[in-house]
Design a protein around this motif. Structure first.
Motif, PDB file in Angstrom:
ATOM      1  N   ALA A  55      -3.726  -7.569   4.458  1.00 21.28           N
ATOM      2  CA  ALA A  55      -4.605  -7.108   3.524  1.00 21.28           C
ATOM      3  C   ALA A  55      -5.537  -7.766   3.375  1.00 21.28           C
ATOM      4  CB  ALA A  55      -3.700  -5.976   2.081  1.00 21.28           C
ATOM      5  N   LEU A  56      -5.929  -9.013   3.010  1.00 24.38           N
ATOM      6  CA  LEU A  56      -6.827  -9.476   2.209  1.00 24.38           C
ATOM      7  C   LEU A  56      -7.732 -10.184   4.042  1.00 24.38           C
ATOM      8  CD1 LEU A  56      -5.077 -12.471  -0.138  1.00 24.38           C
ATOM      9  CD2 LEU A  56      -6.826 -11.366  -0.537  1.00 24.38           C
ATOM     10  N   ILE A  57      -6.636 -10.373   4.961  1.00 24.18           N
ATOM     11  CA  ILE A  57      -7.373 -10.554   6.776  1.00 24.18           C
ATOM     12  C   ILE A  57      -8.248  -9.237   6.745  1.00 24.18           C
ATOM     13  CG2 ILE A  57      -6.738 -10.794   8.886  1.00 24.18           C
ATOM     14  CD1 ILE A  57      -4.004 -12.830   7.797  1.00 24.18           C
ATOM     15  N   GLY A  58      -7.456  -7.866   6.038  1.00 20.11           N
ATOM     16  CA  GLY A  58      -9.008  -6.808   6.787  1.00 20.11           C
ATOM     17  C   GLY A  58      -9.943  -7.410   5.604  1.00 20.11           C
ATOM     18  N   ALA A  59      -9.446  -7.606   4.468  1.00 21.07           N
ATOM     19  CA  ALA A  59     -10.860  -7.234   4.240  1.00 21.07           C
ATOM     20  C   ALA A  59     -12.179  -8.862   3.933  1.00 21.07           C
ATOM     21  CB  ALA A  59     -10.485  -7.077   2.299  1.00 21.07           C
ATOM     22  N   GLU A  60     -11.580  -9.713   4.205  1.00 29.19           N
ATOM     23  CA  GLU A  60     -12.135 -11.026   4.151  1.00 29.19           C
ATOM     24  C   GLU A  60     -12.893 -10.920   6.136  1.00 29.19           C
ATOM     25  OE1 GLU A  60     -12.499 -14.105   2.872  1.00 29.19           O
ATOM     26  OE2 GLU A  60     -12.644 -12.020   1.117  1.00 29.19           O
ATOM     27  N   ARG A  61     -12.505  -9.818   6.953  1.00 30.23           N
ATOM     28  CA  ARG A  61     -12.732 -10.518   8.205  1.00 30.23           C
ATOM     29  C   ARG A  61     -14.392  -8.614   8.556  1.00 30.23           C
ATOM     30  NH1 ARG A  61      -8.278 -11.990  12.089  1.00 30.23           N
ATOM     31  NH2 ARG A  61      -8.504 -13.967  11.757  1.00 30.23           N
ATOM     32  N   GLY A  62     -13.484  -8.061   8.404  1.00 26.25           N
ATOM     33  CA  GLY A  62     -14.474  -6.994   8.125  1.00 26.25           C
ATOM     34  C   GLY A  62     -14.716  -5.675   7.457  1.00 26.25           C
ATOM     35  N   GLY A  63     -14.401  -6.758   5.948  1.00 26.08           N
ATOM     36  CA  GLY A  63     -14.925  -5.780   4.318  1.00 26.08           C
ATOM     37  C   GLY A  63     -13.941  -4.397   4.384  1.00 26.08           C
ATOM     38  N   ASP A  64     -13.361  -3.828   5.317  1.00 31.72           N
ATOM     39  CA  ASP A  64     -12.159  -3.368   5.100  1.00 31.72           C
ATOM     40  C   ASP A  64     -11.424  -3.593   3.906  1.00 31.72           C
ATOM     41  OD1 ASP A  64     -11.042  -0.757   5.248  1.00 31.72           O
ATOM     42  OD2 ASP A  64      -9.677  -1.504   7.268  1.00 31.72           O
ATOM     43  N   ARG A  65     -11.432  -2.314   3.284  1.00 33.93           N
ATOM     44  CA  ARG A  65     -10.894  -2.523   1.127  1.00 33.93           C
ATOM     45  C   ARG A  65      -9.282  -1.740   1.593  1.00 33.93           C
ATOM     46  NH1 ARG A  65     -14.368  -4.909  -2.689  1.00 33.93           N
ATOM     47  NH2 ARG A  65     -14.919  -6.961  -2.440  1.00 33.93           N
ATOM     48  N   SER A  66      -9.368  -0.641   2.619  1.00 35.48           N
ATOM     49  CA  SER A  66      -7.994   0.277   2.657  1.00 35.48           C
ATOM     50  C   SER A  66      -6.847  -0.891   2.251  1.00 35.48           C
ATOM     51  CB  SER A  66      -8.768   0.988   3.979  1.00 35.48           C
ATOM     52  OG  SER A  66      -8.106   0.548   4.533  1.00 35.48           O
ATOM     53  N   ALA A  67      -6.786  -1.767   2.781  1.00 33.37           N
ATOM     54  CA  ALA A  67      -4.785  -2.255   2.833  1.00 33.37           C
ATOM     55  C   ALA A  67      -5.406  -2.609   1.224  1.00 33.37           C
ATOM     56  CB  ALA A  67      -4.578  -3.056   3.795  1.00 33.37           C
ATOM     57  N   LEU A  68      -5.797  -3.570   1.260  1.00 35.99           N
ATOM     58  CA  LEU A  68      -6.223  -3.902  -0.374  1.00 35.99           C
ATOM     59  C   LEU A  68      -5.401  -2.867  -0.760  1.00 35.99           C
ATOM     60  CD1 LEU A  68      -8.629  -6.616  -0.902  1.00 35.99           C
ATOM     61  CD2 LEU A  68      -5.792  -7.218  -0.699  1.00 35.99           C
ATOM     62  N   ALA A  69      -6.460  -2.130  -1.192  1.00 38.24           N
ATOM     63  CA  ALA A  69      -6.246  -0.609  -2.168  1.00 38.24           C
ATOM     64  C   ALA A  69      -4.468   0.067  -1.936  1.00 38.24           C
ATOM     65  CB  ALA A  69      -7.636   0.254  -1.855  1.00 38.24           C
ATOM     66  N   GLY A  70      -3.960  -0.129  -0.935  1.00 36.59           N
ATOM     67  CA  GLY A  70      -2.762   0.126  -0.542  1.00 36.59           C
ATOM     68  C   GLY A  70      -1.217   0.219  -0.653  1.00 36.59           C
ATOM     69  N   TYR A  71      -2.249  -2.036  -1.090  1.00 37.43           N
ATOM     70  CA  TYR A  71      -1.229  -3.136  -1.300  1.00 37.43           C
ATOM     71  C   TYR A  71      -0.554  -2.270  -2.136  1.00 37.43           C
ATOM     72  CZ  TYR A  71       0.632  -7.266  -3.217  1.00 37.43           C
ATOM     73  OH  TYR A  71       1.930  -8.641  -3.474  1.00 37.43           O
ATOM     74  N   SER A  72       0.004  -1.967  -3.671  1.00 33.62           N
ATOM     75  CA  SER A  72       0.830  -2.140  -4.211  1.00 33.62           C
ATOM     76  C   SER A  72       1.463  -1.244  -4.347  1.00 33.62           C
ATOM     77  CB  SER A  72      -0.003  -1.473  -5.713  1.00 33.62           C
ATOM     78  OG  SER A  72       0.843  -1.359  -6.562  1.00 33.62           O
ATOM     79  N   ALA A  73       1.102  -0.248  -3.928  1.00 31.96           N
ATOM     80  CA  ALA A  73       1.867   1.190  -3.544  1.00 31.96           C
ATOM     81  C   ALA A  73       2.780   0.728  -1.742  1.00 31.96           C
ATOM     82  CB  ALA A  73       1.258   2.463  -2.910  1.00 31.96           C
ATOM     83  N   ALA A  74       2.341  -0.001  -1.370  1.00 34.90           N
ATOM     84  CA  ALA A  74       3.458   0.230  -0.063  1.00 34.90           C
ATOM     85  C   ALA A  74       4.302  -1.294  -0.526  1.00 34.90           C
ATOM     86  CB  ALA A  74       2.651  -0.430   1.222  1.00 34.90           C
ATOM     87  N   CYS A  75       4.231  -1.937  -1.786  1.00 35.88           N
ATOM     88  CA  CYS A  75       5.446  -3.019  -1.808  1.00 35.88           C
ATOM     89  C   CYS A  75       5.953  -2.281  -2.852  1.00 35.88           C
ATOM     90  CB  CYS A  75       5.167  -4.501  -2.330  1.00 35.88           C
ATOM     91  SG  CYS A  75       3.538  -5.201  -1.407  1.00 35.88           S
ATOM     92  N   LEU A  76       5.347  -0.618  -3.433  1.00 31.43           N
ATOM     93  CA  LEU A  76       6.427  -0.780  -4.527  1.00 31.43           C
ATOM     94  C   LEU A  76       7.503   0.277  -3.467  1.00 31.43           C
ATOM     95  CD1 LEU A  76       4.169  -0.146  -7.263  1.00 31.43           C
ATOM     96  CD2 LEU A  76       6.165  -0.913  -8.186  1.00 31.43           C
ATOM     97  N   ARG A  77       6.842   0.499  -2.510  1.00 29.17           N
ATOM     98  CA  ARG A  77       7.874   1.414  -1.935  1.00 29.17           C
ATOM     99  C   ARG A  77       9.528   0.808  -1.269  1.00 29.17           C
ATOM    100  NH1 ARG A  77       6.430   4.449   3.283  1.00 29.17           N
ATOM    101  NH2 ARG A  77       8.909   5.703   3.761  1.00 29.17           N
TER     102      ARG A  77
END
Ligand code: RFL
Length: 389
Positions: A308-330
Protein backbone atom coordinates in the motif's frame (compact mmCIF):
# COMPACT_ATOMS: atom_id res chain seq x y z
CA UNK A 1 15.68 14.95 10.39
CA UNK A 2 13.20 13.57 7.88
CA UNK A 3 12.29 10.22 6.40
CA UNK A 4 9.35 8.78 4.48
CA UNK A 5 8.28 6.01 6.84
CA UNK A 6 9.15 5.86 10.54
CA UNK A 7 8.91 2.26 11.73
CA UNK A 8 8.51 1.74 15.47
CA UNK A 9 9.81 -1.67 16.57
CA UNK A 10 12.23 -4.18 14.99
CA UNK A 11 10.36 -7.43 15.66
CA UNK A 12 9.08 -9.61 12.81
CA UNK A 13 6.56 -6.95 11.68
CA UNK A 14 8.90 -3.95 11.71
CA UNK A 15 11.94 -5.60 10.20
CA UNK A 16 9.89 -7.27 7.45
CA UNK A 17 8.29 -3.94 6.54
CA UNK A 18 11.67 -2.20 6.60
CA UNK A 19 13.15 -4.71 4.15
CA UNK A 20 10.18 -4.66 1.77
CA UNK A 21 10.25 -0.85 1.61
CA UNK A 22 14.03 -0.76 1.25
CA UNK A 23 13.81 -3.11 -1.74
CA UNK A 24 11.48 -0.60 -3.34
CA UNK A 25 13.64 2.42 -2.69
CA UNK A 26 11.44 3.94 0.02
CA UNK A 27 13.36 5.64 2.79
CA UNK A 28 12.76 4.32 6.31
CA UNK A 29 14.07 4.79 9.84
CA UNK A 30 13.50 1.97 12.35
CA UNK A 31 13.38 2.85 16.05
CA UNK A 32 13.79 -0.06 18.48
CA UNK A 33 13.73 0.38 22.24
CA UNK A 34 15.89 -2.68 22.97
CA UNK A 35 19.51 -3.43 22.13
CA UNK A 36 20.51 -5.54 19.15
CA UNK A 37 21.43 -8.72 21.02
CA UNK A 38 18.14 -8.74 22.91
CA UNK A 39 16.16 -8.40 19.68
CA UNK A 40 18.23 -11.05 17.93
CA UNK A 41 17.92 -13.59 20.69
CA UNK A 42 14.24 -13.31 21.57
CA UNK A 43 12.92 -16.82 20.98
CA UNK A 44 9.20 -17.22 20.41
CA UNK A 45 7.54 -18.50 17.26
CA UNK A 46 8.92 -21.27 15.07
CA UNK A 47 6.90 -21.60 11.88
CA UNK A 48 6.78 -19.35 8.84
CA UNK A 49 3.73 -20.48 6.91
CA UNK A 50 3.70 -21.00 3.16
CA UNK A 51 2.05 -17.65 2.54
CA UNK A 52 4.74 -15.88 4.58
CA UNK A 53 7.48 -17.73 2.69
CA UNK A 54 5.97 -16.57 -0.62
CA UNK A 55 6.14 -12.96 0.55
CA UNK A 56 9.93 -13.23 0.96
CA UNK A 57 10.34 -15.18 -2.29
CA UNK A 58 8.41 -12.59 -4.27
CA UNK A 59 10.42 -9.79 -2.71
CA UNK A 60 13.63 -11.47 -3.86
CA UNK A 61 14.62 -12.22 -0.27
CA UNK A 62 14.41 -16.03 -0.36
CA UNK A 63 18.19 -16.45 -0.30
CA UNK A 64 18.61 -14.06 2.60
CA UNK A 65 15.74 -15.35 4.72
CA UNK A 66 14.92 -18.94 3.85
CA UNK A 67 18.29 -20.55 3.08
CA UNK A 68 18.76 -23.91 4.76
CA UNK A 69 15.51 -23.99 6.72
CA UNK A 70 13.57 -27.26 6.62
CA UNK A 71 10.01 -27.58 5.36
CA UNK A 72 7.23 -28.54 7.72
CA UNK A 73 5.91 -31.83 6.38
CA UNK A 74 4.07 -33.90 8.97
CA UNK A 75 2.22 -32.84 12.10
CA UNK A 76 1.57 -35.41 14.81
CA UNK A 77 -1.45 -35.48 17.08
CA UNK A 78 -0.90 -38.19 19.68
CA UNK A 79 -4.10 -39.19 21.44
CA UNK A 80 -3.83 -41.26 24.64
CA UNK A 81 -0.43 -42.39 23.39
CA UNK A 82 -1.63 -43.37 19.92
CA UNK A 83 0.28 -41.51 17.17
CA UNK A 84 -1.50 -40.10 14.12
CA UNK A 85 0.05 -37.90 11.45
CA UNK A 86 -1.25 -35.26 9.07
CA UNK A 87 0.86 -34.70 5.96
CA UNK A 88 0.40 -30.94 5.75
CA UNK A 89 2.51 -30.57 2.63
CA UNK A 90 0.58 -33.17 0.64
CA UNK A 91 -2.81 -32.11 2.01
CA UNK A 92 -2.23 -28.48 1.01
CA UNK A 93 -1.15 -29.33 -2.53
CA UNK A 94 2.55 -28.87 -1.79
CA UNK A 95 2.26 -25.54 0.02
CA UNK A 96 4.73 -26.29 2.79
CA UNK A 97 5.35 -24.05 5.71
CA UNK A 98 8.92 -23.77 6.95
CA UNK A 99 10.52 -24.29 10.33
CA UNK A 100 11.99 -20.83 10.88
CA UNK A 101 12.65 -19.91 14.50
CA UNK A 102 11.59 -16.31 15.09
CA UNK A 103 15.04 -15.16 16.19
CA UNK A 104 16.57 -16.58 12.99
CA UNK A 105 14.04 -14.69 10.85
CA UNK A 106 14.68 -11.46 12.76
CA UNK A 107 18.47 -11.87 12.75
CA UNK A 108 18.59 -12.50 9.01
CA UNK A 109 16.25 -9.62 8.19
CA UNK A 110 18.20 -7.23 10.44
CA UNK A 111 21.45 -8.17 8.72
CA UNK A 112 19.89 -7.75 5.26
CA UNK A 113 18.42 -4.35 6.08
CA UNK A 114 21.68 -3.07 7.56
CA UNK A 115 23.75 -4.47 4.68
CA UNK A 116 21.47 -2.53 2.32
CA UNK A 117 22.27 0.70 4.16
CA UNK A 118 19.15 0.66 6.35
CA UNK A 119 18.86 3.12 9.23
CA UNK A 120 18.09 1.17 12.40
CA UNK A 121 18.47 2.79 15.80
CA UNK A 122 18.59 0.48 18.80
CA UNK A 123 17.98 1.71 22.35
CA UNK A 124 15.67 4.46 21.13
CA UNK A 125 14.05 5.49 24.42
CA UNK A 126 10.78 7.30 25.15
CA UNK A 127 9.54 7.10 21.57
CA UNK A 128 6.53 9.42 21.20
CA UNK A 129 4.30 10.00 18.18
CA UNK A 130 2.96 13.48 17.31
CA UNK A 131 0.53 15.05 14.81
CA UNK A 132 -0.70 11.70 13.54
CA UNK A 133 -3.88 13.22 12.16
CA UNK A 134 -2.01 15.84 10.08
CA UNK A 135 0.06 15.50 6.89
CA UNK A 136 3.44 15.63 8.62
CA UNK A 137 3.59 13.41 11.65
CA UNK A 138 6.68 13.52 13.86
CA UNK A 139 8.39 10.98 16.02
CA UNK A 140 10.60 11.92 18.95
CA UNK A 141 12.92 9.77 21.06
CA UNK A 142 16.11 10.05 23.07
CA UNK A 143 19.38 8.14 23.19
CA UNK A 144 20.51 6.45 26.43
CA UNK A 145 22.87 9.43 26.94
CA UNK A 146 19.90 11.80 26.88
CA UNK A 147 20.31 13.30 23.37
CA UNK A 148 16.86 14.16 21.99
CA UNK A 149 15.86 13.44 18.39
CA UNK A 150 12.95 14.41 16.21
CA UNK A 151 12.09 12.83 12.86
CA UNK A 152 9.44 14.25 10.54
CA UNK A 153 7.90 11.68 8.20
CA UNK A 154 5.01 10.97 5.86
CA UNK A 155 3.82 7.78 7.61
CA UNK A 156 4.34 5.98 10.89
CA UNK A 157 4.22 2.17 11.08
CA UNK A 158 3.39 0.99 14.59
CA UNK A 159 5.21 -2.37 14.75
CA UNK A 160 5.97 -2.25 18.46
CA UNK A 161 4.00 -5.23 19.71
CA UNK A 162 1.18 -5.47 22.22
CA UNK A 163 2.90 -3.36 24.90
CA UNK A 164 4.25 -0.69 22.55
CA UNK A 165 3.53 3.01 22.37
CA UNK A 166 1.84 3.16 18.95
CA UNK A 167 -1.60 1.80 19.79
CA UNK A 168 -1.63 3.83 23.00
CA UNK A 169 -1.04 7.00 20.93
CA UNK A 170 -4.46 6.63 19.30
CA UNK A 171 -7.37 8.32 21.09
CA UNK A 172 -9.37 5.62 22.82
CA UNK A 173 -12.63 6.64 21.17
CA UNK A 174 -11.11 6.06 17.72
CA UNK A 175 -10.65 2.31 18.32
CA UNK A 176 -12.95 -0.60 19.03
CA UNK A 177 -11.25 -3.29 21.12
CA UNK A 178 -12.21 -6.96 21.17
CA UNK A 179 -10.78 -9.31 23.80
CA UNK A 180 -11.49 -12.91 24.64
CA UNK A 181 -10.11 -15.02 27.48
CA UNK A 182 -9.96 -18.66 26.38
CA UNK A 183 -10.11 -19.81 30.00
CA UNK A 184 -7.11 -22.09 29.58
CA UNK A 185 -3.79 -22.00 31.41
CA UNK A 186 -0.64 -22.57 29.34
CA UNK A 187 2.96 -22.77 30.42
CA UNK A 188 5.82 -22.86 27.95
CA UNK A 189 9.47 -23.73 28.42
CA UNK A 190 12.40 -23.59 26.07
CA UNK A 191 14.98 -26.34 26.56
CA UNK A 192 18.27 -27.61 25.22
CA UNK A 193 16.70 -30.91 24.33
CA UNK A 194 16.66 -32.66 20.96
CA UNK A 195 13.94 -31.46 18.59
CA UNK A 196 11.12 -33.90 17.78
CA UNK A 197 11.02 -35.35 14.27
CA UNK A 198 7.75 -33.54 13.67
CA UNK A 199 5.76 -30.95 15.60
CA UNK A 200 3.76 -32.88 18.15
CA UNK A 201 0.57 -32.30 20.12
CA UNK A 202 -0.32 -34.85 22.80
CA UNK A 203 -3.91 -35.12 23.97
CA UNK A 204 -4.75 -37.11 27.11
CA UNK A 205 -6.53 -37.00 30.43
CA UNK A 206 -3.32 -35.59 31.95
CA UNK A 207 -3.77 -32.34 30.01
CA UNK A 208 -2.45 -31.05 26.72
CA UNK A 209 1.26 -30.95 25.95
CA UNK A 210 3.12 -29.97 22.81
CA UNK A 211 6.70 -30.38 21.63
CA UNK A 212 8.05 -28.24 18.79
CA UNK A 213 11.48 -27.99 17.21
CA UNK A 214 13.43 -24.74 17.57
CA UNK A 215 16.41 -25.60 15.46
CA UNK A 216 17.97 -29.10 15.62
CA UNK A 217 19.07 -29.07 19.26
CA UNK A 218 16.44 -26.97 21.00
CA UNK A 219 12.77 -27.52 21.72
CA UNK A 220 9.83 -25.47 22.84
CA UNK A 221 7.36 -27.31 25.06
CA UNK A 222 3.87 -26.24 26.01
CA UNK A 223 1.84 -27.61 28.93
CA UNK A 224 -1.72 -26.90 29.91
CA UNK A 225 -2.11 -26.20 33.63
CA UNK A 226 -5.18 -26.22 35.82
CA UNK A 227 -6.90 -23.11 37.10
CA UNK A 228 -5.43 -22.05 40.45
CA UNK A 229 -2.06 -23.71 39.80
CA UNK A 230 1.09 -21.64 39.23
CA UNK A 231 3.55 -23.53 37.02
CA UNK A 232 6.22 -20.88 37.56
CA UNK A 233 6.60 -22.49 40.97
CA UNK A 234 7.08 -26.00 39.55
CA UNK A 235 10.61 -27.30 40.00
CA UNK A 236 12.01 -28.11 36.52
CA UNK A 237 12.02 -31.79 37.40
CA UNK A 238 8.23 -31.66 37.85
CA UNK A 239 7.90 -30.02 34.45
CA UNK A 240 9.96 -32.82 32.88
CA UNK A 241 7.88 -35.45 34.68
CA UNK A 242 4.67 -33.91 33.35
CA UNK A 243 6.13 -33.74 29.84
CA UNK A 244 7.26 -37.39 29.95
CA UNK A 245 3.85 -38.47 31.16
CA UNK A 246 1.80 -36.43 28.71
CA UNK A 247 4.01 -36.90 25.66
CA UNK A 248 4.61 -40.58 26.43
CA UNK A 249 8.37 -40.08 25.97
CA UNK A 250 10.15 -41.49 29.04
CA UNK A 251 13.61 -40.27 27.95
CA UNK A 252 12.84 -36.56 27.70
CA UNK A 253 15.40 -34.45 29.55
CA UNK A 254 17.50 -31.33 29.16
CA UNK A 255 18.26 -27.92 30.53
CA UNK A 256 15.37 -25.48 30.65
CA UNK A 257 16.54 -22.06 29.51
CA UNK A 258 13.33 -20.04 29.57
CA UNK A 259 9.95 -20.35 31.34
CA UNK A 260 6.85 -18.31 30.51
CA UNK A 261 3.15 -18.25 31.14
CA UNK A 262 1.29 -17.84 27.85
CA UNK A 263 -1.79 -15.74 28.24
CA UNK A 264 -4.47 -17.62 26.34
CA UNK A 265 -6.17 -14.43 25.37
CA UNK A 266 -7.17 -12.99 22.03
CA UNK A 267 -7.18 -9.32 21.23
CA UNK A 268 -8.06 -7.28 18.13
CA UNK A 269 -8.38 -3.53 17.58
CA UNK A 270 -10.36 -1.99 14.76
CA UNK A 271 -9.40 -0.15 12.66
CA UNK A 272 -5.65 -0.77 12.41
CA UNK A 273 -5.00 2.87 11.57
CA UNK A 274 -5.36 6.42 12.76
CA UNK A 275 -4.49 9.30 10.43
CA UNK A 276 -0.94 8.64 9.21
CA UNK A 277 -0.30 5.82 11.71
CA UNK A 278 -0.78 2.18 10.68
CA UNK A 279 -0.65 -0.65 13.23
CA UNK A 280 1.13 -3.84 12.17
CA UNK A 281 1.33 -7.27 13.86
CA UNK A 282 0.97 -7.73 17.62
CA UNK A 283 0.40 -3.97 18.06
CA UNK A 284 -3.05 -4.57 16.58
CA UNK A 285 -3.84 -8.17 17.47
CA UNK A 286 -2.81 -11.04 19.73
CA UNK A 287 -3.71 -14.62 18.87
CA UNK A 288 -3.41 -17.88 20.81
CA UNK A 289 -0.38 -19.96 19.75
CA UNK A 290 -2.37 -22.88 18.30
CA UNK A 291 -2.07 -22.76 14.53
CA UNK A 292 1.13 -20.69 14.83
CA UNK A 293 -0.31 -17.54 13.27
CA UNK A 294 1.07 -14.73 15.48
CA UNK A 295 4.35 -14.19 13.64
CA UNK A 296 2.69 -14.95 10.32
CA UNK A 297 0.09 -12.24 10.79
CA UNK A 298 2.91 -9.83 11.61
CA UNK A 299 4.61 -10.73 8.30
CA UNK A 300 1.41 -10.61 6.23
CA UNK A 301 0.35 -7.25 7.73
CA UNK A 302 3.82 -5.88 6.95
CA UNK A 303 3.53 -7.10 3.37
CA UNK A 304 0.08 -5.57 2.96
CA UNK A 305 1.29 -2.22 4.33
CA UNK A 306 4.43 -2.27 2.19
CA UNK A 307 2.38 -2.80 -0.98
CA UNK A 308 0.00 0.00 0.00
CA UNK A 309 2.83 2.43 0.83
CA UNK A 310 4.65 1.62 -2.40
CA UNK A 311 1.45 2.44 -4.32
CA UNK A 312 1.02 5.71 -2.43
CA UNK A 313 4.66 6.76 -2.71
CA UNK A 314 5.20 5.81 -6.35
CA UNK A 315 2.00 6.76 -8.09
CA UNK A 316 0.19 8.76 -5.45
CA UNK A 317 -2.47 6.03 -5.32
CA UNK A 318 -3.85 5.99 -1.78
CA UNK A 319 -6.59 3.40 -2.39
CA UNK A 320 -4.59 0.45 -1.05
CA UNK A 321 -3.70 2.43 2.07
CA UNK A 322 -7.38 3.18 2.58
CA UNK A 323 -8.10 -0.55 2.37
CA UNK A 324 -5.15 -1.66 4.52
CA UNK A 325 -7.01 -2.08 7.77
CA UNK A 326 -9.99 -3.95 6.33
CA UNK A 327 -7.77 -6.32 4.36
CA UNK A 328 -5.63 -7.17 7.39
CA UNK A 329 -8.62 -7.54 9.69
CA UNK A 330 -10.24 -10.03 7.36
CA UNK A 331 -7.23 -12.33 7.64
CA UNK A 332 -6.89 -11.63 11.36
CA UNK A 333 -10.45 -12.71 12.14
CA UNK A 334 -10.14 -15.74 9.89
CA UNK A 335 -7.01 -16.83 11.78
CA UNK A 336 -8.54 -16.00 15.16
CA UNK A 337 -11.41 -18.33 14.31
CA UNK A 338 -8.98 -21.05 13.20
CA UNK A 339 -6.83 -20.76 16.32
CA UNK A 340 -9.89 -20.84 18.59
CA UNK A 341 -11.27 -23.87 16.72
CA UNK A 342 -7.93 -25.68 17.06
CA UNK A 343 -7.52 -24.78 20.76
CA UNK A 344 -11.02 -25.86 21.63
CA UNK A 345 -10.60 -29.18 19.84
CA UNK A 346 -7.27 -30.12 21.45
CA UNK A 347 -8.19 -28.97 24.95
CA UNK A 348 -11.70 -30.37 25.08
CA UNK A 349 -10.53 -33.70 23.64
CA UNK A 350 -8.20 -34.32 26.58
CA UNK A 351 -8.80 -33.47 30.18
CA UNK A 352 -12.57 -33.06 30.56
CA UNK A 353 -12.66 -31.18 33.87
CA UNK A 354 -13.62 -27.96 32.08
CA UNK A 355 -15.35 -29.23 28.98
CA UNK A 356 -17.43 -32.03 30.47
CA UNK A 357 -18.01 -35.44 28.89
CA UNK A 358 -20.35 -34.28 26.11
CA UNK A 359 -17.99 -31.66 24.73
CA UNK A 360 -15.11 -34.08 25.10
CA UNK A 361 -16.82 -36.50 22.74
CA UNK A 362 -17.59 -33.70 20.29
CA UNK A 363 -13.95 -32.66 20.30
CA UNK A 364 -12.80 -36.24 19.71
CA UNK A 365 -15.22 -36.48 16.76
CA UNK A 366 -13.85 -33.24 15.35
CA UNK A 367 -10.31 -34.54 15.68
CA UNK A 368 -11.11 -37.98 14.23
CA UNK A 369 -12.62 -36.26 11.20
CA UNK A 370 -9.19 -34.82 10.36
CA UNK A 371 -7.87 -38.36 9.98
CA UNK A 372 -10.85 -39.87 8.17
CA UNK A 373 -12.16 -37.14 5.86
CA UNK A 374 -9.72 -35.89 3.19
CA UNK A 375 -11.68 -32.65 2.61
CA UNK A 376 -11.65 -31.89 6.36
CA UNK A 377 -7.91 -32.57 6.49
CA UNK A 378 -7.35 -30.40 3.41
CA UNK A 379 -9.27 -27.50 4.95
CA UNK A 380 -7.04 -27.77 8.03
CA UNK A 381 -3.85 -27.90 5.96
CA UNK A 382 -5.05 -24.90 3.93
CA UNK A 383 -5.29 -22.80 7.09
CA UNK A 384 -1.90 -24.03 8.28
CA UNK A 385 -0.34 -23.01 4.94
CA UNK A 386 -1.97 -19.57 5.14
CA UNK A 387 -4.95 -18.65 3.04
CA UNK A 388 -4.64 -16.68 -0.17
CA UNK A 389 -7.65 -14.52 -0.78
P1 RFL B 1 7.05 -8.12 18.63
O1 RFL B 1 7.77 -9.37 18.27
O2 RFL B 1 6.53 -7.98 19.99
O3 RFL B 1 8.06 -6.93 18.30
C1 RFL B 1 7.80 -5.61 18.72
C2 RFL B 1 9.12 -4.86 18.76
O4 RFL B 1 8.89 -3.51 19.15
C3 RFL B 1 9.79 -3.15 20.20
N1 RFL B 1 9.13 -2.11 21.01
C4 RFL B 1 9.41 -0.80 20.91
N2 RFL B 1 10.27 -0.14 20.13
C5 RFL B 1 10.34 1.22 20.27
N3 RFL B 1 9.57 1.91 21.16
C6 RFL B 1 8.68 1.26 21.96
N4 RFL B 1 7.93 1.94 22.83
C7 RFL B 1 8.58 -0.15 21.85
N5 RFL B 1 7.82 -1.08 22.47
C8 RFL B 1 8.18 -2.26 21.96
C9 RFL B 1 10.03 -4.46 20.95
O5 RFL B 1 11.26 -4.42 21.68
C10 RFL B 1 10.09 -5.45 19.79
O6 RFL B 1 11.38 -5.55 19.23
O7 RFL B 1 5.82 -7.85 17.64
P2 RFL B 1 5.63 -8.20 16.08
O8 RFL B 1 6.81 -7.70 15.29
O9 RFL B 1 4.28 -7.75 15.73
O10 RFL B 1 5.71 -9.77 15.97
C11 RFL B 1 4.72 -10.58 16.58
C12 RFL B 1 5.31 -11.92 17.03
O11 RFL B 1 6.47 -11.69 17.79
C13 RFL B 1 4.28 -12.70 17.86
O12 RFL B 1 3.04 -12.71 17.21
C14 RFL B 1 4.72 -14.15 18.09
O13 RFL B 1 5.93 -14.22 18.78
C15 RFL B 1 3.65 -14.84 18.89
N6 RFL B 1 4.07 -16.18 19.28
C16 RFL B 1 4.03 -17.19 18.38
N7 RFL B 1 3.63 -16.94 17.11
C17 RFL B 1 3.63 -17.91 16.22
O14 RFL B 1 3.32 -17.64 15.02
N8 RFL B 1 3.97 -19.21 16.56
C18 RFL B 1 4.37 -19.53 17.82
O15 RFL B 1 4.68 -20.70 18.11
C19 RFL B 1 4.42 -18.50 18.79
N9 RFL B 1 4.85 -18.76 20.02
C20 RFL B 1 4.55 -16.43 20.58
C21 RFL B 1 4.96 -17.75 20.91
C22 RFL B 1 4.65 -15.43 21.54
C23 RFL B 1 5.12 -15.70 22.80
N10 RFL B 1 5.17 -14.62 23.74
C24 RFL B 1 4.69 -13.31 23.35
C25 RFL B 1 5.50 -14.68 25.06
C26 RFL B 1 5.47 -18.03 22.16
C27 RFL B 1 5.58 -17.01 23.12
C28 RFL B 1 6.17 -17.39 24.43
Amino acid sequence: ETTRVAIIGAGPAGITLANLLQRNGIETVVLEVRGRSYVEERQRAGVLDHYGGRIFEEAGLAGEVLAGVPDQTLLEIRTDGEPRFLDLRALSGGRSSRMVPQQLLVRRLLATYLAGGGDLRFEALDVALHDLDGDTPRVTYRDPDGTEHEIACAYVAGCDGFHGVSRRSIPEEALATYTFDHGIGWYTVLADSPAPSYPLFAVSEHGLAAHFPRGPRASRFYLQYRAGDDPRKWPDEDTWQQLRLRLGSPDLAGTITDREIVEMRSFVVEPMEFGRLFLVGDAAHIITPLGAKGMNLAVSDAHMLAEALIGAERGGDRSALAGYSAACLRRTWDYQEFSRWFSEMLHDAGDDTDAGPFRRRLARARMDRLFSSPPAAAAFADMMAGTTY
